[in-house]
Design a protein around this motif. Structure first.
Motif, PDB file in Angstrom:
ATOM      1  N   ARG A   7      35.061  34.758 -19.945  1.00 24.02           N
ATOM      2  CA  ARG A   7      33.724  34.850 -20.548  1.00 24.02           C
ATOM      3  C   ARG A   7      33.076  33.479 -20.666  1.00 24.02           C
ATOM      4  O   ARG A   7      31.888  33.315 -20.383  1.00 24.02           O
ATOM      5  CB  ARG A   7      33.815  35.496 -21.928  1.00 24.02           C
ATOM      6  CG  ARG A   7      33.831  37.002 -21.899  1.00 24.02           C
ATOM      7  CD  ARG A   7      33.588  37.571 -23.281  1.00 24.02           C
ATOM      8  NE  ARG A   7      34.560  37.071 -24.249  1.00 24.02           N
ATOM      9  CZ  ARG A   7      35.639  37.717 -24.644  1.00 24.02           C
ATOM     10  NH1 ARG A   7      35.897  38.904 -24.166  1.00 24.02           N
ATOM     11  NH2 ARG A   7      36.452  37.194 -25.523  1.00 24.02           N
ATOM     12  N   ALA A   8      33.848  32.496 -21.094  1.00 18.99           N
ATOM     13  CA  ALA A   8      33.317  31.135 -21.239  1.00 18.99           C
ATOM     14  C   ALA A   8      32.888  30.589 -19.886  1.00 18.99           C
ATOM     15  O   ALA A   8      31.822  29.978 -19.756  1.00 18.99           O
ATOM     16  CB  ALA A   8      34.358  30.221 -21.873  1.00 18.99           C
ATOM     17  N   ALA A   9      33.700  30.802 -18.862  1.00 16.39           N
ATOM     18  CA  ALA A   9      33.371  30.318 -17.516  1.00 16.39           C
ATOM     19  C   ALA A   9      32.109  31.003 -16.998  1.00 16.39           C
ATOM     20  O   ALA A   9      31.229  30.354 -16.420  1.00 16.39           O
ATOM     21  CB  ALA A   9      34.536  30.549 -16.563  1.00 16.39           C
ATOM     22  N   GLU A  10      32.011  32.289 -17.195  1.00 16.90           N
ATOM     23  CA  GLU A  10      30.830  33.031 -16.728  1.00 16.90           C
ATOM     24  C   GLU A  10      29.569  32.534 -17.430  1.00 16.90           C
ATOM     25  O   GLU A  10      28.540  32.307 -16.785  1.00 16.90           O
ATOM     26  CB  GLU A  10      31.017  34.529 -16.973  1.00 16.90           C
ATOM     27  CG  GLU A  10      29.878  35.376 -16.463  1.00 16.90           C
ATOM     28  CD  GLU A  10      29.713  35.295 -14.962  1.00 16.90           C
ATOM     29  OE1 GLU A  10      28.551  35.348 -14.500  1.00 16.90           O
ATOM     30  OE2 GLU A  10      30.711  35.164 -14.236  1.00 16.90           O
ATOM     31  N   THR A  11      29.640  32.345 -18.731  1.00 16.77           N
ATOM     32  CA  THR A  11      28.473  31.875 -19.479  1.00 16.77           C
ATOM     33  C   THR A  11      28.092  30.458 -19.069  1.00 16.77           C
ATOM     34  O   THR A  11      26.914  30.164 -18.823  1.00 16.77           O
ATOM     35  CB  THR A  11      28.744  31.937 -20.995  1.00 16.77           C
ATOM     36  OG1 THR A  11      29.076  33.282 -21.350  1.00 16.77           O
ATOM     37  CG2 THR A  11      27.530  31.490 -21.788  1.00 16.77           C
ATOM     38  N   ALA A  12      29.080  29.572 -18.975  1.00  9.48           N
ATOM     39  CA  ALA A  12      28.804  28.189 -18.579  1.00  9.48           C
ATOM     40  C   ALA A  12      28.214  28.139 -17.174  1.00  9.48           C
ATOM     41  O   ALA A  12      27.263  27.393 -16.916  1.00  9.48           O
ATOM     42  CB  ALA A  12      30.079  27.350 -18.647  1.00  9.48           C
ATOM     43  N   ARG A  29      32.202  24.289  -7.387  1.00 12.89           N
ATOM     44  CA  ARG A  29      32.220  23.845  -8.782  1.00 12.89           C
ATOM     45  C   ARG A  29      32.655  24.952  -9.721  1.00 12.89           C
ATOM     46  O   ARG A  29      33.214  24.696 -10.781  1.00 12.89           O
ATOM     47  CB  ARG A  29      30.842  23.323  -9.193  1.00 12.89           C
ATOM     48  CG  ARG A  29      30.570  21.947  -8.624  1.00 12.89           C
ATOM     49  CD  ARG A  29      29.148  21.551  -8.864  1.00 12.89           C
ATOM     50  NE  ARG A  29      28.365  22.092  -7.759  1.00 12.89           N
ATOM     51  CZ  ARG A  29      27.260  21.561  -7.315  1.00 12.89           C
ATOM     52  NH1 ARG A  29      26.752  20.500  -7.902  1.00 12.89           N
ATOM     53  NH2 ARG A  29      26.617  22.082  -6.300  1.00 12.89           N
ATOM     54  N   ARG A  30      32.441  26.187  -9.334  1.00 12.58           N
ATOM     55  CA  ARG A  30      32.861  27.300 -10.192  1.00 12.58           C
ATOM     56  C   ARG A  30      34.382  27.312 -10.330  1.00 12.58           C
ATOM     57  O   ARG A  30      34.908  27.495 -11.421  1.00 12.58           O
ATOM     58  CB  ARG A  30      32.370  28.622  -9.627  1.00 12.58           C
ATOM     59  CG  ARG A  30      32.924  29.797 -10.400  1.00 12.58           C
ATOM     60  CD  ARG A  30      31.914  30.762 -10.736  1.00 12.58           C
ATOM     61  NE  ARG A  30      32.473  31.753 -11.649  1.00 12.58           N
ATOM     62  CZ  ARG A  30      31.857  32.827 -11.979  1.00 12.58           C
ATOM     63  NH1 ARG A  30      30.676  33.074 -11.493  1.00 12.58           N
ATOM     64  NH2 ARG A  30      32.387  33.676 -12.809  1.00 12.58           N
ATOM     65  N   CYS A  31      35.067  27.122  -9.245  1.00 14.79           N
ATOM     66  CA  CYS A  31      36.533  27.071  -9.287  1.00 14.79           C
ATOM     67  C   CYS A  31      37.003  25.893 -10.143  1.00 14.79           C
ATOM     68  O   CYS A  31      37.924  26.027 -10.942  1.00 14.79           O
ATOM     69  CB  CYS A  31      37.091  26.971  -7.873  1.00 14.79           C
ATOM     70  SG  CYS A  31      38.884  26.963  -7.808  1.00 14.79           S
ATOM     71  N   HIS A  36      39.331  23.878 -15.162  1.00 16.01           N
ATOM     72  CA  HIS A  36      39.139  22.988 -16.307  1.00 16.01           C
ATOM     73  C   HIS A  36      39.267  23.767 -17.620  1.00 16.01           C
ATOM     74  O   HIS A  36      39.954  23.326 -18.546  1.00 16.01           O
ATOM     75  CB  HIS A  36      37.764  22.323 -16.211  1.00 16.01           C
ATOM     76  CG  HIS A  36      37.430  21.478 -17.388  1.00 16.01           C
ATOM     77  ND1 HIS A  36      38.006  20.246 -17.623  1.00 16.01           N
ATOM     78  CD2 HIS A  36      36.573  21.694 -18.421  1.00 16.01           C
ATOM     79  CE1 HIS A  36      37.526  19.756 -18.738  1.00 16.01           C
ATOM     80  NE2 HIS A  36      36.648  20.612 -19.236  1.00 16.01           N
ATOM     81  N   LEU A  37      38.633  24.927 -17.695  1.00 20.73           N
ATOM     82  CA  LEU A  37      38.677  25.710 -18.924  1.00 20.73           C
ATOM     83  C   LEU A  37      40.066  26.276 -19.193  1.00 20.73           C
ATOM     84  O   LEU A  37      40.485  26.350 -20.350  1.00 20.73           O
ATOM     85  CB  LEU A  37      37.632  26.822 -18.891  1.00 20.73           C
ATOM     86  CG  LEU A  37      36.185  26.342 -18.929  1.00 20.73           C
ATOM     87  CD1 LEU A  37      35.237  27.535 -18.897  1.00 20.73           C
ATOM     88  CD2 LEU A  37      35.911  25.467 -20.136  1.00 20.73           C
ATOM     89  N   LEU A  51      34.790  26.838 -25.604  1.00 25.24           N
ATOM     90  CA  LEU A  51      35.133  26.722 -24.186  1.00 25.24           C
ATOM     91  C   LEU A  51      33.880  26.682 -23.319  1.00 25.24           C
ATOM     92  O   LEU A  51      33.813  25.924 -22.345  1.00 25.24           O
ATOM     93  CB  LEU A  51      36.024  27.887 -23.750  1.00 25.24           C
ATOM     94  CG  LEU A  51      37.484  27.829 -24.188  1.00 25.24           C
ATOM     95  CD1 LEU A  51      38.179  29.153 -23.867  1.00 25.24           C
ATOM     96  CD2 LEU A  51      38.197  26.672 -23.531  1.00 25.24           C
ATOM     97  N   THR A  52      32.883  27.481 -23.665  1.00 30.33           N
ATOM     98  CA  THR A  52      31.627  27.474 -22.922  1.00 30.33           C
ATOM     99  C   THR A  52      30.983  26.094 -22.978  1.00 30.33           C
ATOM    100  O   THR A  52      30.537  25.558 -21.960  1.00 30.33           O
ATOM    101  CB  THR A  52      30.661  28.544 -23.470  1.00 30.33           C
ATOM    102  OG1 THR A  52      31.272  29.826 -23.347  1.00 30.33           O
ATOM    103  CG2 THR A  52      29.334  28.534 -22.721  1.00 30.33           C
TER     104      THR A  52
END
Length: 67
Positions: A7-12, A29-31, A36-37, A51-52
């Motif tokens: 969820r944090a990765a998707e929001t960020a 960069r998404r990977c 990183h998260l 996390l976001t």
């Protein structure tokens, strides 16, 4: 745990792409963000919002021309 990171990765990623519309949805960069998260989450307890924030800050630090 994995759901919080996802969820944090998707929001960020959504926030980052809104500010950088030229970035492709499949950009590498998404990977980097997700890895990183995951490392941040493993290093200490963090909630989804924290996390976001970490994710957005991480994406801003990545060089634009190297990814």
């Amino acid at each position: 745990m994995a759901d919080e990171v996802r969820r944090a990765a998707e929001t960020a990623w959504t926030v980052y792409r809104a500010a950088h519309p030229d970035v492709d949805i499949q950009d590498s960069r998404r990977c980097l963000l997700e890895r990183h998260l995951h490392r941040r989450r493993e290093a200490r307890e963090s909630d989804t919002e924290e996390l976001t924030s970490f994710g957005i800050a991480h994406l801003r630090r990545l060089p634009q021309d190297e990814c």
